[in-house]
Design a protein around this motif. Structure first.
Motif, short mmCIF file in Angstrom:
data_model
loop_
_atom_site.label_atom_id
_atom_site.label_comp_id
_atom_site.label_asym_id
_atom_site.label_seq_id
_atom_site.Cartn_x
_atom_site.Cartn_y
_atom_site.Cartn_z
N GLU A 20 -6.55 4.38 -6.30
CA GLU A 20 -6.66 4.59 -7.74
C GLU A 20 -5.27 4.62 -8.36
O GLU A 20 -4.25 4.65 -7.64
N GLY A 21 -5.24 4.61 -9.68
CA GLY A 21 -3.95 4.67 -10.37
C GLY A 21 -3.73 3.48 -11.28
O GLY A 21 -4.66 2.74 -11.62
N SER A 22 -2.49 3.29 -11.66
CA SER A 22 -2.11 2.24 -12.59
C SER A 22 -2.49 0.85 -12.08
O SER A 22 -2.28 0.54 -10.90
N VAL A 23 -3.05 0.03 -12.95
CA VAL A 23 -3.39 -1.36 -12.58
C VAL A 23 -2.14 -2.11 -12.16
O VAL A 23 -2.19 -2.99 -11.29
N LEU A 24 -1.01 -1.75 -12.72
CA LEU A 24 0.25 -2.40 -12.39
C LEU A 24 0.59 -2.23 -10.91
O LEU A 24 1.16 -3.12 -10.28
N LEU A 25 0.21 -1.06 -10.35
CA LEU A 25 0.51 -0.76 -8.95
C LEU A 25 -0.65 -1.08 -8.01
O LEU A 25 -0.43 -1.39 -6.84
N THR A 26 -1.89 -0.98 -8.49
CA THR A 26 -3.05 -1.18 -7.62
C THR A 26 -3.65 -2.58 -7.75
O THR A 26 -4.37 -3.03 -6.86
N GLY B 10 -7.49 -6.20 -6.79
CA GLY B 10 -6.87 -5.74 -5.56
C GLY B 10 -5.36 -5.78 -5.61
O GLY B 10 -4.77 -6.29 -6.57
N PRO B 11 -4.69 -5.25 -4.59
CA PRO B 11 -3.22 -5.16 -4.54
C PRO B 11 -2.48 -6.48 -4.70
O PRO B 11 -1.29 -6.49 -4.98
N GLU B 12 -3.16 -7.60 -4.50
CA GLU B 12 -2.50 -8.90 -4.67
C GLU B 12 -2.05 -9.12 -6.11
O GLU B 12 -1.21 -9.97 -6.36
N ALA B 13 -2.62 -8.35 -7.04
CA ALA B 13 -2.24 -8.48 -8.45
C ALA B 13 -1.27 -7.38 -8.87
O ALA B 13 -1.02 -7.20 -10.06
N ILE C 250 0.84 -1.21 0.00
CA ILE C 250 0.00 0.00 0.00
C ILE C 250 0.87 1.26 0.00
O ILE C 250 0.53 2.27 -0.64
N PHE C 251 2.02 1.20 0.68
CA PHE C 251 2.91 2.36 0.75
C PHE C 251 3.42 2.75 -0.64
O PHE C 251 3.56 3.94 -0.95
N VAL C 252 3.68 1.75 -1.48
CA VAL C 252 4.12 2.04 -2.86
C VAL C 252 3.01 2.77 -3.62
O VAL C 252 3.27 3.74 -4.35
N ILE C 253 1.77 2.31 -3.44
CA ILE C 253 0.63 2.97 -4.09
C ILE C 253 0.52 4.42 -3.59
O ILE C 253 0.29 5.35 -4.36
N TYR C 254 0.73 4.60 -2.29
CA TYR C 254 0.70 5.95 -1.69
C TYR C 254 1.78 6.85 -2.27
O TYR C 254 1.53 8.03 -2.57
N LEU C 255 2.98 6.31 -2.45
CA LEU C 255 4.08 7.10 -2.99
C LEU C 255 3.77 7.63 -4.40
O LEU C 255 4.25 8.70 -4.79
N TYR C 256 2.98 6.87 -5.13
CA TYR C 256 2.61 7.28 -6.48
C TYR C 256 1.27 8.04 -6.51
O TYR C 256 0.68 8.23 -7.57
N GLY C 257 0.81 8.46 -5.31
CA GLY C 257 -0.38 9.30 -5.22
C GLY C 257 -1.69 8.57 -5.43
O GLY C 257 -2.72 9.22 -5.71
#
Length: 287
Positions: A241-247, A252-255, A105-112
């Protein structure tokens, strides 16, 4: 040396032991759970209460059916469910599960792509806490206790990790919003990781705790979809929200790519420790 009859060879053949284990454990759970829910329904209890009680009893049903079956079938003590070092195994598993999800989740947060809208009460999350415990116990008994453990006896640790991991990922292919990509992600990140965790302790409580913490943190703390499903209530009401690669998109984040990276690194570390401590089993043709 006592010579086994053809019948005994078939009965104790690894695939037979796996099939019997799956039939007994899954069959017992399904039948008793349905009976319990019908019985509880006679008392005009709320659906949430029935689910809570049913999931609680399911945990004991799965543990009892597995322990009883293999205690008599394999004529041994069920050391993989031993309470020895229980606190250590549970705390380490929970720490890793929470840590890996938090990093994701922190990586997703870093990318806004992650924001907290509100903070909610923890009390409504108790049913999910029990529910995810039941899921973790059931899935780890099936995939690590039965499939991985028995396969490992003949084919060795690495082949058993691949087989149980792929089957674990394939099982998630039937979840909402799933795909071949998401199933392979689950197989790589969780299937291999939980297998390595079992080898590390030779105890199911470690991967059970990690599995539980992984799911609960993802859904009920960060409010993200877990394996394609939205649980509903969470400690934080969030927006992802954001890129499917990151979210991971709707699954869900498992992917997401980062969770695969984090879990593969953890798996490699565990396997290095397993080799160092001579816990890795070789296939029968290499012994």
């Amino acid at each position: 040396m006592e010579t086994k009859t053809v019948g005994q060879k078939i009965l104790y053949f690894p695939l037979t032991k796996i099939i019997i284990g799956l039939i007994v454990c899954i069959g017992t759970l399904v039948i008793l759970k349905l009976g319990i829910e019908k019985l509880l329904g006679l008392f005009n209890l709320e659906k949430t209460t029935i689910t809570l009680l049913s999931n609680t009893l399911s945990i004991f049903i799965v543990l009892f059916s597995y322990t009883t079956l293999y205690q008599y079938y394999e004529k041994r003590s069920i050391t993989e469910l031993s309470s020895k070092n229980l606190a250590k195994n549970l705390s380490l598993g929970i720490a890793l599960g929470v840590g890996l999800q938090s990093l994701t989740i922190f990586v997703i947060y870093l990318y806004g792509g992650f924001s907290i809208i509100s903070v909610n009460s923890f009390i409504p999350l108790i049913p999910s806490l029990i529910g995810f415990t039941a899921v973790a116990v059931f899935e780890e008994i099936v995939f690590r206790g039965i499939i991985f453990r028995i396969t490992e006896e003949k084919l060795g640790s690495y082949i058993a990790m691949v087989i149980s991991g792929l089957l674990f990922g394939f099982a998630h292919l039937f979840n909402p919003n799933s795909s071949i990509t998401s199933a392979l992600s689950i197989a790589i990140e969780a299937g291999l990781l939980f297998g390595a965790a079992y080898i590390y302790t030779r105890n199911l409580w470690f991967p059970i705790a990690m599995h539980f913490a992984w799911n609960f943190t993802q859904s009920n703390i960060f409010g993200a979809a877990t394996s394609g499903s939205i649980i509903g209530k969470s400690l934080f009401t969030t927006k992802i929200e954001g890129s499917v690669l990151l979210t991971g998109g709707d699954f869900g984040p498992e992917a997401s790519i980062q969770v695969i990276v984090f879990c593969v690194i953890t798996t490699v570390i565990l396997m290095k420790l397993n080799h160092k401590q001579n816990k890795v089993i070789k296939p029968y043709w290499s012994k």
